[in-house]
Design an enzyme around this catalytic site. Structure first.
Site, mmCIF file in Angstrom:
data_model
loop_
_atom_site.group_PDB
_atom_site.id
_atom_site.type_symbol
_atom_site.label_atom_id
_atom_site.label_comp_id
_atom_site.label_asym_id
_atom_site.label_seq_id
_atom_site.Cartn_x
_atom_site.Cartn_y
_atom_site.Cartn_z
ATOM 1 N N ARG A 86 -3.317 -10.312 4.299
ATOM 2 C CA ARG A 86 -3.622 -10.387 2.864
ATOM 3 C C ARG A 86 -2.433 -9.791 2.116
ATOM 4 N NH1 ARG A 86 -5.606 -7.067 -1.029
ATOM 5 N NH2 ARG A 86 -7.070 -7.941 -2.532
ATOM 6 N N LYS A 113 0.828 -1.208 0.000
ATOM 7 C CA LYS A 113 0.000 0.000 0.000
ATOM 8 C C LYS A 113 0.866 1.264 0.000
ATOM 9 C CE LYS A 113 -4.371 -1.969 1.037
ATOM 10 N NZ LYS A 113 -5.347 -2.435 2.008
HETATM 11 N N1 PMM Z 1 -7.195 -4.155 0.303
HETATM 12 C C1 PMM Z 1 -7.416 -4.203 -1.019
HETATM 13 C C2 PMM Z 1 -8.379 -5.081 -1.554
HETATM 14 N N2 PMM Z 1 -9.082 -5.910 -0.765
HETATM 15 N N3 PMM Z 1 -9.584 -6.724 1.371
HETATM 16 C C3 PMM Z 1 -9.408 -6.671 2.701
HETATM 17 N N4 PMM Z 1 -10.125 -7.476 3.497
HETATM 18 N N5 PMM Z 1 -8.500 -5.832 3.274
HETATM 19 C C4 PMM Z 1 -7.747 -4.974 2.543
HETATM 20 O O1 PMM Z 1 -6.949 -4.216 3.121
HETATM 21 C C5 PMM Z 1 -7.921 -4.984 1.130
HETATM 22 C C6 PMM Z 1 -8.867 -5.886 0.569
HETATM 23 C C7 PMM Z 1 -6.650 -3.292 -1.931
HETATM 24 O O2 PMM Z 1 -5.451 -3.859 -2.283
HETATM 25 P P1 PMM Z 1 -4.995 -4.322 -3.767
HETATM 26 O O3 PMM Z 1 -5.938 -3.697 -4.769
HETATM 27 O O4 PMM Z 1 -3.607 -3.775 -3.867
HETATM 28 O O5 PMM Z 1 -5.026 -5.800 -3.801
#
Ligand code: PMM
Length: 283
Positions: free
Chosen positions: A259, A219
């Site tokens: 994650r 992030k």
């Molecule tokens: N962050 C992203 C997408 N899905 N789900 C959960 N539960 N927690 C998160 O912090 C989260 C998520 C965004 O990240 P990406 O687009 O870089 O994969």
């Protein structure tokens, strides 16, 4: 302890690998956009030690526009079906009840809803009927303008209170307490300072009594922390070591799952944290 069908109850933090079947996600947009590439990547993450693989078809990067329901279904369902058929434990990253329903029918074992039931009023009812674990993330609105909602006087207290309200709402819709996992939603209507405060305050969020999932991987706040002397943020692809450091600390602070985009270092980090903890409680 939360149990996910297909996963042994572990005495360590779980690792969720990410497959974004999108052309535009923040850190890996476009890389796994076709079905074959997405399935291959999901299998690779599982082989590298991901306990589960999170499949998403809608980018939530700051400023992102929404995709249609049909497009989202077409992106994620075939990938989920093939990964589950191959024995991978899959979660679906969606804010839509219809997508969650189709994903569970295709074999998904967990619903990861970044809106915590706010984006689609049918979501809690569908999750309740499916019986699978439900990640309720802290969210204040869709990505196109979420940055302007990053206003808090005490971010930990407010996120905790807003999550408690979400929990009350999803339980009222029939979701069982045993299904609920909470997530502070790092980067979603949060500045870097807010993210660090939430990570440092995980014990306060744990007091809500539910397992916690943490998504810090790649992030912007990590890129900013690692900025060079010219002040330029480090590119997200070079923040995986920092992600693993956050994983070790979050796991030690009691996170249930992290994650992440790059699995190997994080799979090692959760084992380090577990060994550290075991040594602390050993006589
Ligand atoms: N962050 C992203 C997408 N899905 N789900 C959960 N539960 N927690 C998160 O912090 C989260 C998520 C965004 O990240 P990406 O687009 O870089 O994969």
């Amino acid at each position: 302890m939360m149990s996910v069908p297909g996963l042994p109850a572990e005495e360590r933090c779980l690792v969720m690998g990410v497959v974004n079947v999108t052309p535009d996600s923040f850190s890996d947009g476009g890389l796994w956009f076709d079905e074959e590439a997405a399935v291959r990547h999901g299998l690779e993450l599982a082989e590298q030690g991901a306990d589960l693989v999170d499949v998403g078809g809608e980018s939530t990067r700051p400023g992102a526009a929404r995709v249609s329901l049909e497009e989202e279904l077409a992106r994620v369902v075939p990938v989920i079906r093939r990964l589950s058929a191959a024995g991978v434990v899959v979660s679906v990253d969606t804010m839509r009840a219809e997508v969650a329903q189709a994903a569970v029918e295709a074999g998904a074992s967990l619903v990861n809803d970044v809106s915590g039931g706010l984006a689609d009023p049918d979501m809690p009812r569908v999750v309740a009927a499916s019986g699978v674990p439900y990640v309720v993330m802290h969210w204040r609105g869709h990505s196109h303008d979420m940055d302007k909602r990053a206003v808090y006087s005490d971010v930990v207290a407010e996120v905790r209170e807003e999550l408690a309200k979400r929990v009350a709402m999803v339980l009222a819709e029939g979701v069982s307490e045993r299904q609920v996992v909470l997530d502070p939603g790092l980067g979603f209507a949060k500045t870097a300072e807010h993210n660090w405060a939430l990570l440092a305050g995980l014990d306060k969020l744990r007091e809500l009594g539910f397992p916690l999932l943490i998504g810090a991987s790649r992030k912007r706040f990590l890129g900013r922390l690692l900025a060079g002397p010219d002040g330029q943020p480090r590119p997200f692809s070079q923040s995986d070591a920092a992600t693993a450091a956050v994983t070790a600390l979050a796991a030690h602070a009691g996170a249930w799952c992290v994650r992440v985009h790059e699995v190997p270092a994080n799979a090692d980090a959760v084992r380090v944290a577990a060994a550290w903890k075991r040594a602390q409680v050993a006589p």
